[in-house]
Motif scaffolding. Structure first.
Motif, PDB file in Angstrom:
ATOM      1  N   ARG A   5     -13.654 -11.610  40.634  1.00  0.00           N
ATOM      2  CA  ARG A   5     -14.415 -10.395  40.371  1.00  0.00           C
ATOM      3  C   ARG A   5     -14.010  -9.943  38.981  1.00  0.00           C
ATOM      4  O   ARG A   5     -12.897  -9.476  38.762  1.00  0.00           O
ATOM      5  N   ILE A   6     -14.918 -10.096  38.013  1.00  0.00           N
ATOM      6  CA  ILE A   6     -14.623  -9.848  36.602  1.00  0.00           C
ATOM      7  C   ILE A   6     -15.271  -8.539  36.147  1.00  0.00           C
ATOM      8  O   ILE A   6     -16.489  -8.384  36.235  1.00  0.00           O
ATOM      9  N   PHE A   7     -14.449  -7.628  35.648  1.00  0.00           N
ATOM     10  CA  PHE A   7     -14.940  -6.372  35.086  1.00  0.00           C
ATOM     11  C   PHE A   7     -15.327  -6.642  33.637  1.00  0.00           C
ATOM     12  O   PHE A   7     -14.509  -7.087  32.838  1.00  0.00           O
ATOM     13  N   LEU A   8     -16.584  -6.358  33.296  1.00  0.00           N
ATOM     14  CA  LEU A   8     -17.087  -6.601  31.945  1.00  0.00           C
ATOM     15  C   LEU A   8     -17.172  -5.277  31.191  1.00  0.00           C
ATOM     16  O   LEU A   8     -17.992  -4.420  31.500  1.00  0.00           O
ATOM     17  N   GLU A  48     -16.903   5.274  40.353  1.00  0.00           N
ATOM     18  CA  GLU A  48     -17.217   3.870  40.648  1.00  0.00           C
ATOM     19  C   GLU A  48     -16.559   2.931  39.630  1.00  0.00           C
ATOM     20  O   GLU A  48     -15.996   1.901  40.009  1.00  0.00           O
ATOM     21  N   LEU A  49     -16.616   3.271  38.348  1.00  0.00           N
ATOM     22  CA  LEU A  49     -15.954   2.440  37.337  1.00  0.00           C
ATOM     23  C   LEU A  49     -14.450   2.397  37.558  1.00  0.00           C
ATOM     24  O   LEU A  49     -13.819   1.341  37.423  1.00  0.00           O
ATOM     25  N   HIS A  50     -13.859   3.520  37.922  1.00  0.00           N
ATOM     26  CA  HIS A  50     -12.416   3.540  38.213  1.00  0.00           C
ATOM     27  C   HIS A  50     -12.106   2.635  39.401  1.00  0.00           C
ATOM     28  O   HIS A  50     -11.108   1.911  39.387  1.00  0.00           O
ATOM     29  N   HIS A  51     -12.944   2.677  40.406  1.00  0.00           N
ATOM     30  CA  HIS A  51     -12.779   1.806  41.572  1.00  0.00           C
ATOM     31  C   HIS A  51     -12.866   0.335  41.149  1.00  0.00           C
ATOM     32  O   HIS A  51     -12.039  -0.483  41.567  1.00  0.00           O
ATOM     33  N   TRP A  52     -13.832   0.003  40.322  1.00  0.00           N
ATOM     34  CA  TRP A  52     -13.972  -1.376  39.840  1.00  0.00           C
ATOM     35  C   TRP A  52     -12.751  -1.820  39.048  1.00  0.00           C
ATOM     36  O   TRP A  52     -12.277  -2.941  39.202  1.00  0.00           O
ATOM     37  N   LEU A  53     -12.264  -0.942  38.169  1.00  0.00           N
ATOM     38  CA  LEU A  53     -11.075  -1.267  37.370  1.00  0.00           C
ATOM     39  C   LEU A  53      -9.863  -1.535  38.256  1.00  0.00           C
ATOM     40  O   LEU A  53      -9.019  -2.378  37.936  1.00  0.00           O
ATOM     41  N   ALA A  54      -9.777  -0.830  39.363  1.00  0.00           N
ATOM     42  CA  ALA A  54      -8.653  -1.012  40.281  1.00  0.00           C
ATOM     43  C   ALA A  54      -8.798  -2.252  41.148  1.00  0.00           C
ATOM     44  O   ALA A  54      -7.805  -2.826  41.583  1.00  0.00           O
ATOM     45  N   ARG A  55     -10.017  -2.707  41.394  1.00  0.00           N
ATOM     46  CA  ARG A  55     -10.248  -3.776  42.360  1.00  0.00           C
ATOM     47  C   ARG A  55     -10.597  -5.145  41.753  1.00  0.00           C
ATOM     48  O   ARG A  55     -10.621  -6.137  42.456  1.00  0.00           O
ATOM     49  N   CYS A  56     -10.859  -5.190  40.463  1.00  0.00           N
ATOM     50  CA  CYS A  56     -11.243  -6.473  39.859  1.00  0.00           C
ATOM     51  C   CYS A  56     -10.050  -7.425  39.785  1.00  0.00           C
ATOM     52  O   CYS A  56      -8.903  -6.993  39.833  1.00  0.00           O
ATOM     53  N   GLN A  57     -10.329  -8.718  39.679  1.00  0.00           N
ATOM     54  CA  GLN A  57      -9.268  -9.716  39.515  1.00  0.00           C
ATOM     55  C   GLN A  57      -9.062 -10.095  38.058  1.00  0.00           C
ATOM     56  O   GLN A  57      -8.092 -10.759  37.717  1.00  0.00           O
ATOM     57  N   ALA A  58     -10.004  -9.692  37.195  1.00  0.00           N
ATOM     58  CA  ALA A  58      -9.917 -10.003  35.767  1.00  0.00           C
ATOM     59  C   ALA A  58     -10.795  -9.023  34.999  1.00  0.00           C
ATOM     60  O   ALA A  58     -11.703  -8.416  35.562  1.00  0.00           O
ATOM     61  N   GLY A  59     -10.513  -8.907  33.703  1.00  0.00           N
ATOM     62  CA  GLY A  59     -11.323  -8.071  32.830  1.00  0.00           C
ATOM     63  C   GLY A  59     -11.686  -8.838  31.575  1.00  0.00           C
ATOM     64  O   GLY A  59     -10.881  -9.617  31.060  1.00  0.00           O
ATOM     65  N   LEU A  60     -12.907  -8.643  31.122  1.00  0.00           N
ATOM     66  CA  LEU A  60     -13.378  -9.237  29.868  1.00  0.00           C
ATOM     67  C   LEU A  60     -13.920  -8.123  29.006  1.00  0.00           C
ATOM     68  O   LEU A  60     -14.855  -7.415  29.387  1.00  0.00           O
ATOM     69  N   LEU A  61     -13.302  -7.931  27.837  1.00  0.00           N
ATOM     70  CA  LEU A  61     -13.702  -6.895  26.902  1.00  0.00           C
ATOM     71  C   LEU A  61     -14.507  -7.526  25.775  1.00  0.00           C
ATOM     72  O   LEU A  61     -14.026  -8.445  25.119  1.00  0.00           O
ATOM     73  N   LEU A  62     -15.728  -7.051  25.581  1.00  0.00           N
ATOM     74  CA  LEU A  62     -16.559  -7.508  24.465  1.00  0.00           C
ATOM     75  C   LEU A  62     -16.266  -6.588  23.286  1.00  0.00           C
ATOM     76  O   LEU A  62     -16.670  -5.424  23.263  1.00  0.00           O
ATOM     77  N   GLU A  77     -10.876   1.694  29.230  1.00  0.00           N
ATOM     78  CA  GLU A  77     -10.936   0.509  30.102  1.00  0.00           C
ATOM     79  C   GLU A  77      -9.924  -0.540  29.664  1.00  0.00           C
ATOM     80  O   GLU A  77      -9.257  -1.158  30.506  1.00  0.00           O
ATOM     81  N   ALA A  78      -9.778  -0.737  28.368  1.00  0.00           N
ATOM     82  CA  ALA A  78      -8.820  -1.720  27.853  1.00  0.00           C
ATOM     83  C   ALA A  78      -7.389  -1.340  28.224  1.00  0.00           C
ATOM     84  O   ALA A  78      -6.579  -2.212  28.568  1.00  0.00           O
ATOM     85  N   ILE A  79      -7.075  -0.057  28.173  1.00  0.00           N
ATOM     86  CA  ILE A  79      -5.733   0.396  28.538  1.00  0.00           C
ATOM     87  C   ILE A  79      -5.465   0.125  30.022  1.00  0.00           C
ATOM     88  O   ILE A  79      -4.398  -0.389  30.387  1.00  0.00           O
ATOM     89  N   VAL A  80      -6.415   0.437  30.871  1.00  0.00           N
ATOM     90  CA  VAL A  80      -6.240   0.195  32.311  1.00  0.00           C
ATOM     91  C   VAL A  80      -6.097  -1.301  32.584  1.00  0.00           C
ATOM     92  O   VAL A  80      -5.196  -1.732  33.314  1.00  0.00           O
ATOM     93  N   LEU A  81      -6.963  -2.111  32.000  1.00  0.00           N
ATOM     94  CA  LEU A  81      -6.901  -3.560  32.222  1.00  0.00           C
ATOM     95  C   LEU A  81      -5.607  -4.145  31.655  1.00  0.00           C
ATOM     96  O   LEU A  81      -4.989  -5.020  32.282  1.00  0.00           O
ATOM     97  N   GLY A  82      -5.189  -3.665  30.493  1.00  0.00           N
ATOM     98  CA  GLY A  82      -3.936  -4.126  29.906  1.00  0.00           C
ATOM     99  C   GLY A  82      -2.738  -3.745  30.760  1.00  0.00           C
ATOM    100  O   GLY A  82      -1.805  -4.540  30.938  1.00  0.00           O
ATOM    101  N   PHE A  83      -2.751  -2.553  31.319  1.00  0.00           N
ATOM    102  CA  PHE A  83      -1.690  -2.113  32.221  1.00  0.00           C
ATOM    103  C   PHE A  83      -1.613  -3.032  33.436  1.00  0.00           C
ATOM    104  O   PHE A  83      -0.534  -3.466  33.838  1.00  0.00           O
ATOM    105  N   ARG A  84      -2.768  -3.335  34.003  1.00  0.00           N
ATOM    106  CA  ARG A  84      -2.782  -4.231  35.162  1.00  0.00           C
ATOM    107  C   ARG A  84      -2.260  -5.612  34.798  1.00  0.00           C
ATOM    108  O   ARG A  84      -1.503  -6.211  35.548  1.00  0.00           O
TER     109      ARG A  84
END
Length: 106
Positions: A5-8, A48-62, A77-84
């Motif tokens: 599950r990739i957060f874009l 909903e975005l916060h929920h997605w950030l918490a539940r994704c298995q990966a993040g891709l930042l464009l 979003e980058a800070i949250v994904l980087g923290f994870r």
């Protein structure tokens, strides 16, 4: 193999690019969390975005010029994904892709 599950993460100025990336990832059988496709009109989108950030298995930042011009939400979003990425032991993936004309130095 189970789809990740990739957060874009992207700027609203890059909606066409984000949709193209989403289509390519889906063609590879990945589950993509993209606001343009997954948020319902009138729904509490921030929650909903916060929920997605918490539940994704990966993040891709464009990372594009539109993000550099107005970075506030994508930076969050980058800070949250980087923290994870830094704190989770289960191999959380956080990736970024440079858009046209954007350099690593920027």
């Amino acid at each position: 193999m189970t789809a990740a599950r990739i957060f874009l993460s992207h700027s609203s100025g890059d909606n066409a690019l984000a949709k193209a990336v989403e289509q390519r990832l889906k063609a590879k059988r990945q589950d993509v969390l993209l606001d343009l496709s997954g948020l319902q009109p009138g729904a509490p989108w921030r929650r909903e975005l916060h929920h997605w950030l918490a539940r994704c298995q990966a993040g891709l930042l464009l990372l594009t010029q539109a993000v550099l011009d107005k970075p506030d939400w994508v930076l969050k979003e980058a800070i949250v994904l980087g923290f994870r990425k830094d704190t989770e032991q289960d191999g959380f993936g956080f990736f970024w892709a440079l858009g046209p004309g954007v350099t690593r130095q920027q």
